[in-house]
Design a protein around this motif. Structure first.
Motif, short mmCIF file in Angstrom:
data_model
loop_
_atom_site.label_atom_id
_atom_site.label_comp_id
_atom_site.label_asym_id
_atom_site.label_seq_id
_atom_site.Cartn_x
_atom_site.Cartn_y
_atom_site.Cartn_z
N ASP A 1 54.31 124.70 -1.74
CA ASP A 1 53.80 124.01 -2.92
C ASP A 1 53.73 124.99 -4.07
N ALA A 2 54.43 124.69 -5.15
CA ALA A 2 54.39 125.54 -6.34
C ALA A 2 53.38 125.04 -7.36
N PHE A 3 52.60 124.01 -7.01
CA PHE A 3 51.56 123.46 -7.87
C PHE A 3 52.15 122.92 -9.16
N LEU A 4 53.30 122.28 -9.03
CA LEU A 4 53.97 121.65 -10.15
C LEU A 4 53.94 120.14 -9.97
N ALA A 5 54.19 119.42 -11.05
CA ALA A 5 54.33 117.97 -10.97
C ALA A 5 55.56 117.62 -10.15
N ASP A 6 55.59 116.41 -9.65
CA ASP A 6 56.77 115.98 -8.91
C ASP A 6 58.01 115.90 -9.79
N THR A 7 57.81 115.59 -11.07
CA THR A 7 58.94 115.35 -11.98
C THR A 7 58.94 116.35 -13.12
N GLY A 8 60.10 116.91 -13.40
CA GLY A 8 60.33 117.74 -14.58
C GLY A 8 61.39 117.10 -15.45
N TYR A 9 61.75 117.77 -16.54
CA TYR A 9 62.74 117.23 -17.48
C TYR A 9 63.78 118.29 -17.81
N VAL A 10 64.96 117.82 -18.10
CA VAL A 10 66.03 118.70 -18.56
C VAL A 10 66.80 117.96 -19.64
N TYR A 11 67.08 118.67 -20.72
CA TYR A 11 67.85 118.09 -21.82
C TYR A 11 69.26 118.66 -21.77
N VAL A 12 70.26 117.77 -21.78
CA VAL A 12 71.65 118.18 -21.61
C VAL A 12 72.48 117.67 -22.79
N PRO A 13 72.88 118.55 -23.72
CA PRO A 13 73.81 118.13 -24.77
C PRO A 13 75.12 117.64 -24.16
N ALA A 14 75.80 116.74 -24.85
CA ALA A 14 77.02 116.15 -24.31
C ALA A 14 78.05 117.21 -23.95
N GLN A 15 78.21 118.24 -24.80
CA GLN A 15 79.25 119.25 -24.56
C GLN A 15 78.95 120.10 -23.33
N CYS A 16 77.67 120.13 -22.91
CA CYS A 16 77.31 120.94 -21.75
C CYS A 16 77.70 120.28 -20.43
N ARG A 17 78.19 119.06 -20.49
CA ARG A 17 78.79 118.43 -19.32
C ARG A 17 80.21 118.92 -19.10
#
Length: 353
Positions: A246-262
């Motif tokens: 357990d890292a004492f983090l929330a179950d959900t995080g977020y990541v932002y991905v610009p279109a070109q980074c795909r």
């Protein structure tokens, strides 16, 4: 940063009942942090390992410093907004709340540098020569009532002293802007610039996210778009627990991905919220309105937004990053569970597309 908690053995005869209530409250908090229905594994994007930086506010800044020194090989720079120096709390919450926030007494920068060098020598953190050529950008508002000027002065002094061990380590300090304990933005989201209130974003006419990235990675090749153009994705943080711990983090995080980074390798900025600024407290305010996403579009950067969780067992009701030891005595070393989680997250982003 966290401003509650006690140390030592309680003498209240109802201590056992209080502990039961605390555990129950922790269960309620954990339930509120259930994963988003659409949370997926962190995407494999083949990110550029030579363009990874950290930017954090308050406890996020403290954690950013810990990550930078524990794993200097992973990062080329760190942006610190109202954060204490590495090792300031020494595993003691009362020291964290006093010397490391109020600056009463001021942190002993010389002693902290000596401890950092000792930790690097025995491998608890990374070799200090790994900081060579890195950039450090420090910001504090002159109207900040939470983190004292002496504290941030010590952060700057520690990094400048470490430049003796790491040639080319560059430290910049911007301390002359009048804002409260928050992250300034050039938009209208958040509170008035001089306030210190949730969501700890301030409509200041100053883009701190852009200024940090300018300092750490150089100017953007073009102006950022008026609105973010990429995807903000929820991801499963529990899938990255190091060894199942357990890292004492929330179950959900977020990541932002610009279109070109795909389509091509992009760098990464790890954006670390402060206490009471996690998604459980402010929703998506930080991950949408802090200013990083527009900058990421213009700079070919993925933005990783890890999320902590509030708890009463261990005592962390404001969902701070661990900078005083609630996750274990090794919290600010390579063995720290939150630091190991972050390494796993960066490894996942670096997997080939």
């Amino acid at each position: 940063m966290d401003s509650s908690g006690t140390r030592g053995r309680a003498r209240d005869p109802h201590r056992a009942a209080a502990r039961v209530l605390a555990v129950a409250a922790g269960a309620v908090l954990a339930a509120c942090a259930a994963p988003a229905p659409d949370a997926q594994p962190l995407p494999a994007l083949g990110v550029d390992a030579q363009r990874v930086v950290l930017v954090g506010l308050s406890s996020g800044a403290a954690f950013a410093t810990q990550a930078h020194l524990a794993h200097p090989e992973r990062f080329v720079g760190v942006g610190l907004v109202a954060g204490p120096p590495y090792g300031c709390a020494g595993g003691d919450l009362q020291v964290a709340l006093g010397s490391c926030m109020k600056g009463e007494p001021a942190p002993d920068a010389e002693a902290l540098v000596a401890d950092i060098r000792a930790r690097a020598a025995d491998g608890r953190i990374g070799p200090l020569e790994g900081l060579a050529g890195d950039r450090v950008w420090v910001l504090r508002g002159s109207a900040d009532p939470v983190v004292g000027e002496a504290v941030v002065d010590a952060t700057v002094a520690v990094y400048r002293a470490l430049a003796e061990d790491a040639p080319g380590l560059e430290v910049r300090y911007d301390g002359g802007r009048a804002f409260g304990h928050l992250l300034p933005t050039d938009g209208d989201a958040g509170v008035a610039c001089g306030e210190t209130a949730s969501p700890f974003l301030g409509a200041c006419g100053f883009d701190a996210a852009g200024a940090a990235l300018d300092a750490l990675l150089g100017p953007a090749p073009g102006a950022p778009p008026a609105q973010a153009q990429g995807e903000l994705l929820a991801f499963d943080q529990d899938a990255l627990r190091p060894g199942g711990a357990d890292a004492f983090l929330a179950d959900t995080g977020y990541v932002y991905v610009p279109a070109q980074c795909r389509e091509r390798d992009c760098g990464v900025v790890v954006a670390l919220h402060g206490c009471d600024q996690n998604a459980g407290a402010v929703g998506e305010a930080f991950v949408r309105d802090a200013g990083f996403n527009r900058q990421a579009d213009a700079r070919d950067l993925v933005v990783l937004y890890p999320q902590t969780r509030a708890s009463y067992a261990p005592l962390n009701p404001k969902a701070c990053w661990d900078w005083w030891g609630y996750s274990g005595t090794d919290y600010d070393t390579r063995d720290g569970v939150q630091l190991r989680w972050l390494s796993a997250a960066l490894d996942a982003l670096a997997r080939p597309r």
